[in-house]
Design a protein around this motif. Structure first.
Motif, short mmCIF file in Angstrom:
data_model
loop_
_atom_site.label_atom_id
_atom_site.label_comp_id
_atom_site.label_asym_id
_atom_site.label_seq_id
_atom_site.Cartn_x
_atom_site.Cartn_y
_atom_site.Cartn_z
N ILE A 1 -2.10 -0.33 -13.18
CA ILE A 1 -1.01 0.07 -12.28
C ILE A 1 0.29 -0.54 -12.78
CG2 ILE A 1 -0.12 -0.11 -9.92
CD1 ILE A 1 -2.99 -0.15 -8.94
N PHE A 2 1.36 0.29 -12.77
CA PHE A 2 2.68 -0.12 -13.26
C PHE A 2 3.72 0.20 -12.20
CE2 PHE A 2 0.05 0.82 -16.87
CZ PHE A 2 0.34 -0.18 -17.78
N ARG A 3 4.64 -0.72 -12.04
CA ARG A 3 5.79 -0.45 -11.18
C ARG A 3 6.90 0.24 -11.98
NH1 ARG A 3 4.83 -5.79 -8.47
NH2 ARG A 3 4.37 -5.32 -6.28
N ASP A 4 7.03 -0.15 -13.26
CA ASP A 4 8.09 0.40 -14.10
C ASP A 4 7.56 1.61 -14.88
OD1 ASP A 4 10.84 0.03 -15.32
OD2 ASP A 4 9.59 -0.03 -17.12
N PRO B 1 0.81 -1.23 0.00
CA PRO B 1 0.00 0.00 0.00
C PRO B 1 0.84 1.28 0.00
CG PRO B 1 -0.87 -1.59 1.57
CD PRO B 1 0.44 -2.14 1.09
N ASN B 2 2.04 1.21 0.52
CA ASN B 2 2.91 2.40 0.57
C ASN B 2 3.86 2.49 -0.62
OD1 ASN B 2 1.79 3.15 3.08
ND2 ASN B 2 3.19 1.74 4.16
N GLU B 3 3.77 1.53 -1.52
CA GLU B 3 4.68 1.51 -2.67
C GLU B 3 4.27 2.56 -3.70
OE1 GLU B 3 6.30 -1.66 -6.07
OE2 GLU B 3 4.89 -2.28 -4.49
N LYS B 4 5.24 3.26 -4.25
CA LYS B 4 4.97 4.27 -5.28
C LYS B 4 4.86 3.59 -6.64
CE LYS B 4 7.23 8.14 -2.96
NZ LYS B 4 8.26 9.20 -3.05
N VAL B 5 3.72 3.80 -7.29
CA VAL B 5 3.46 3.18 -8.59
C VAL B 5 2.91 4.24 -9.55
CG1 VAL B 5 3.03 0.88 -7.64
CG2 VAL B 5 1.14 2.53 -7.83
#
Length: 497
Positions: free
Chosen positions: A33-36, A20-24
């Protein structure tokens, strides 16, 4: 969901083990939603390209977000079909599911104009005059068909009922426009051939959606081009010892199959690309699109052929009423009005006189720009209405024409013409395949017959040379005597001993 290359484009699933705290990075209109960051940019750039198609209306050359908006608007238009017509239309769709989309649309539209349906409000003859009524029940069939109608007062309430012949019913307008039916059919079916009604609608209106046996067996569907026949590839490569036999040319044929004449110039290299345009380089595609459409459908639009340079010069000119520009716009407006689609309904709501002239064409252009509601055109409506169309930017003029052409492509007349050309192309391809099959059969017969006879004759001559003359006897000696026989002038035959 918008289509990419006429197929559904699946969205990406949410990444696993997402903190939940990850920046995406998230795309606003798809919620992907993308991590990269690079993957996010690639997908976003794809959505911004005008390669998407509205799944409901079939309108193409849209961005993904524009296609989403188009689908929402089309879904609203699909609900404009009167409730009393939904069940009959769905039954006709299921009945004529194997027709092409254009034929299906015309079949439903003509049936709604000719056949009475329960719940339909129209007019009928009553005591020598016309009165508003509502069909309560359809009795009989064919020429003896009659209807039990309820006569309506000013509040659309049924006052009394009576029995009226079907011939005495009066329709002052079509129950539904072609455009409304087109959107409803796409929204309520499988959106591909054969046209199967959605399961929820079929259950709601009690429509059987089980396909008939001919469709289950593949007999009722169009069989596409087969690449295999009896387990063998239809097109075989020539063997090394076979020679390519040139077949006689049968016209008409494809342009690519026409061989150059002996005096034609040799095109060994591709000519250089032309960049000598007066219009902006990013508007060349729109220029070519409009020109090609006007030439391809010139007879349908009642337009005489004109060159690309003539169109380019007319677009770049600052005059507002050039003949070529006015004729192109007027022809497109006439086509849209004749189709009785969205533009036709928009003009009726504004109570416009449906006659495009040299004086009124700019007003019809303003009405079209108001209908499509695009920001880049909204600020220019007042300029066009004041008679200063020629002062618009060249690229903007071509964008307006592109919008008109895209709207014209969706009309029934253009679609029918395209289907006619497709049928001609398929018939030509079928004739070519049939000719190729006959030629293969003839070559096969020649290969099986002629070499065998030649081989038998060679073997016989070789055996004759190997056998001594004094050892021949019986049938062999008789055959040799016949071969060496000669005739005299009086017709008598003598055998050589």
């Amino acid at each position: 969901m918008p289509l990419l290359k006429r197929t559904t484009f699946p969205l990406l699933e949410t990444p696993e083990n997402l903190d939940p705290n990850e920046k995406v990075f998230q795309i606003r209109f798809t919620k992907e939603i993308f991590r990269d960051y690079q993957e996010y940019l690639n997908r976003l750039n794809l959505y911004r390209q005008k390669v998407w198609t509205c799944e409901v209306s079939g309108k193409s050359n849209l961005t993904y977000e524009e296609a989403l908006v188009c689908e929402k608007q089309a879904a609203v238009k699909a609900q404009q079909l009167p409730k009393e017509l939904i069940a009959p239309v769905l039954r006709m769709i299921q009945q004529y599911r194997t027709l092409s989309f254009t034929d299906l649309l015309e079949k439903v539209y003509s049936s709604l104009q000719l056949d009475p349906f329960e719940g339909l409000e129209l007019h009928a003859k009553k005591d020598g005059s016309e009165a508003a009524c509502k069909i309560l029940k359809v009795i009989g069939s064919g020429s003896t068909k009659s209807c039990e109608v309820g006569w309506l007062d000013q509040d659309n309430a049924v006052v009394n009922t009576s029995l009226v012949k079907a011939d005495d019913l009066i329709r002052k307008k079509a129950p539904a426009s072609r455009n409304t039916l087109k959107i409803f059919i796409r929204d309520s079916t499988s959106k591909r051939y054969p046209w199967i009604v959605n399961a929820d609608l079929a259950k709601k209106y009690g429509i059987e959606i089980e396909p008939p046996e001919d469709i289950m067996n593949g007999e009722g569907l169009y069989q596409g081009m087969k690449r295999f026949a009896n387990g063998e590839v239809a097109s075989k490569k020539l063997k090394k010892d076979e020679k390519l036999v040139e077949l006689p040319v049968k016209y008409p044929i494809d342009d690519l199959l026409v061989k150059p004449a002996t005096d034609d110039p040799v095109l060994s290299k591709r000519p250089p690309l032309s960049r000598d345009f007066r219009v902006p380089i990013d508007s060349v595609g729109d220029l070519l699109m409009v020109w090609d459409f006007c030439l391809s459908f010139g007879r349908l639009l009642c337009l005489s052929p004109f060159s690309l340079s003539d169109l380019e010069n007319a677009i770049c000119n600052k005059e507002s009423n050039l003949i070529l520009v006015v004729e192109i716009h007027a022809a497109l407006f006439h086509l849209l009005i004749k189709d009785e689609g969205e533009y036709f309904t928009f003009l009726l709501n504004k109570k416009k006189i449906l006659k495009v002239t040299l004086v009124t064409w700019a007003e019809y252009l303003c009405n079209f720009l108001e209908m499509i509601r695009k920001e880049e055109f909204s600020s220019k409506v007042s300029t066009i209405r004041r008679g200063h169309y020629g002062l618009l930017d060249t690229g903007l003029k071509l964008k307006v024409l592109r919008e008109l052409v895209e709207e014209a492509i969706t009309t029934s007349a253009v679609r029918e013409k395209l289907n006619e050309w497709i049928d001609q192309q398929q018939a030509l391809a079928a004739a070519k395949r049939e000719d190729a099959r006959k030629n293969r059969e003839e070559q096969k017969l020649n290969m099986e017959g002629v070499p065998e006879n030649g081989r038998n004759y060679t073997d016989t001559m070789q055996n004759d040379k190997e056998c001594p003359r004094n050892q021949r006897g019986g049938k062999e000696e008789k055959d040799l005597n016949i071969l060496l026989s000669s005739k005299t002038g009086d017709g008598k035959t003598f055998l050589t001993p």
